[in-house]
Design a protein around this motif. Sequence first.
Motif, PDB file in Angstrom:
ATOM      1  N   ARG A 120      13.479   9.774   7.433  1.00 46.93           N
ATOM      2  CA  ARG A 120      13.128  10.308   8.766  1.00 46.93           C
ATOM      3  C   ARG A 120      13.810   9.546   9.900  1.00 46.93           C
TER       4      ARG A 120
ATOM      5  N   LEU B 195       1.149  -0.858   5.023  1.00 43.88           N
ATOM      6  CA  LEU B 195       1.857  -1.643   4.006  1.00 43.88           C
ATOM      7  C   LEU B 195       1.000  -2.726   3.369  1.00 43.88           C
TER       8      LEU B 195
ATOM      9  N   LEU C 297       4.155   3.031   8.698  1.00 41.72           N
ATOM     10  CA  LEU C 297       3.308   3.361   7.553  1.00 41.72           C
ATOM     11  C   LEU C 297       2.486   2.138   7.141  1.00 41.72           C
TER      12      LEU C 297
ATOM     13  N   ALA D 211       8.387   5.778  -3.043  1.00 40.86           N
ATOM     14  CA  ALA D 211       8.554   7.171  -2.597  1.00 40.86           C
ATOM     15  C   ALA D 211       8.185   7.309  -1.122  1.00 40.86           C
ATOM     16  N   ALA D 212       7.099   6.658  -0.708  1.00 37.89           N
ATOM     17  CA  ALA D 212       6.686   6.723   0.707  1.00 37.89           C
ATOM     18  C   ALA D 212       7.699   6.011   1.597  1.00 37.89           C
ATOM     19  N   LEU D 213       8.228   4.890   1.103  1.00 39.77           N
ATOM     20  CA  LEU D 213       9.254   4.181   1.886  1.00 39.77           C
ATOM     21  C   LEU D 213      10.521   5.027   1.992  1.00 39.77           C
TER      22      LEU D 213
ATOM     23  N   TRP E 102       0.347  -2.598   9.220  1.00 42.69           N
ATOM     24  CA  TRP E 102       1.349  -1.524   9.157  1.00 42.69           C
ATOM     25  C   TRP E 102       2.753  -2.059   9.381  1.00 42.69           C
TER      26      TRP E 102
ATOM     27  N   ALA F 267      13.597   2.136  -2.873  1.00 48.70           N
ATOM     28  CA  ALA F 267      13.575   3.370  -2.060  1.00 48.70           C
ATOM     29  C   ALA F 267      14.985   3.940  -1.914  1.00 48.70           C
TER      30      ALA F 267
ATOM     31  N   GLU G 287      10.718   8.254   1.906  1.00 48.25           N
ATOM     32  CA  GLU G 287      10.453   9.364   2.836  1.00 48.25           C
ATOM     33  C   GLU G 287      10.536   8.866   4.286  1.00 48.25           C
ATOM     34  N   ALA G 288      10.035   7.646   4.514  1.00 50.57           N
ATOM     35  CA  ALA G 288      10.094   7.058   5.864  1.00 50.57           C
ATOM     36  C   ALA G 288      11.549   6.794   6.276  1.00 50.57           C
TER      37      ALA G 288
ATOM     38  N   GLU H  45       0.821  -1.219   0.000  1.00 47.86           N
ATOM     39  CA  GLU H  45       0.000   0.000   0.000  1.00 47.86           C
ATOM     40  C   GLU H  45       0.852   1.265   0.000  1.00 47.86           C
ATOM     41  N   SER H  46       2.130   1.137   0.372  1.00 48.81           N
ATOM     42  CA  SER H  46       3.038   2.287   0.294  1.00 48.81           C
ATOM     43  C   SER H  46       4.097   1.973  -0.752  1.00 48.81           C
TER      44      SER H  46
END
Length: 222
Positions: free
Chosen positions: A23, A34, A32, A15-17, A170, A96, A19-20, A11-12
């Motif tokens: 951080r 998944l 997030l 790009a979302a991974l 998640w 990622a 960004e995670a 689900e992510s």
Amino acid sequence: MTLTSEPPAFESGPAALAEAIARLPAEDAVSLPLLGGDTVQGLLDESSTLTYRPATPVIGAGERRVWQDCEVSCAVPREGALGACARRLQDAFHEAFALLSPTPLAERFDINDLIVQRYPKGSGGITPHRDHIAYRGLISVITLSGICRFAVCRDRSAAEARPVPAPVGWLVLMRGPGLYGLEDRPFHFVDRFTEPRISVGFRHDRRAPDGSVATLGLSPGG
Ligand SMILES: O=C(O)CCC(=O)C(=O)O
Ligand SMILES: [Fe+2]
């Protein structure tokens, strides 16, 4: 002979991974969404077929003692749904990494350590600890069922505990040594098991012989 399971849809995306991952130096652990419900159910079905043993209740000595109240299965077949999930996760992390500059991890990273953990309702969980120093780069934990608090903290007394959401499906992503050149390991714990919970951990163990889940999971000729 069992066919190697298809990789799950995530689900992510990369790009979302990415960004995670970016951080993690500041936040130690992030989470997030998944996996969707059907994928989670497939992993749960497989997890119910595994053999479990009680985790060693107390590890370490003196002030470094850690209590664990769960059952663990390390005998996860590579050709099933959990193995396919590990391979997909490994590929997603590399996608990622390619989006990030400088690269977050300048060393080999493959997921070669899978563990399923079952906690009863009311479990004492796992008290504040750091994961083994051999688990490098990225540590992933996906919740397959149940509820608890997953928190990062400053020390073994759970000072400055900061919960990281870990609902079903998640991914909790925690930094391991080597990520962005940082060698320290975040303290964290799980507690408040208001329901029984099942989680699966995906790690890279530097002590393991060469050959990730990705390579080991391939059927002959596959
Ligand atoms: O079940 C989890 O959420 C992971 C707990 C943990 O920190 C560990 O097993 O090292
Ligand atoms: Fe841990």
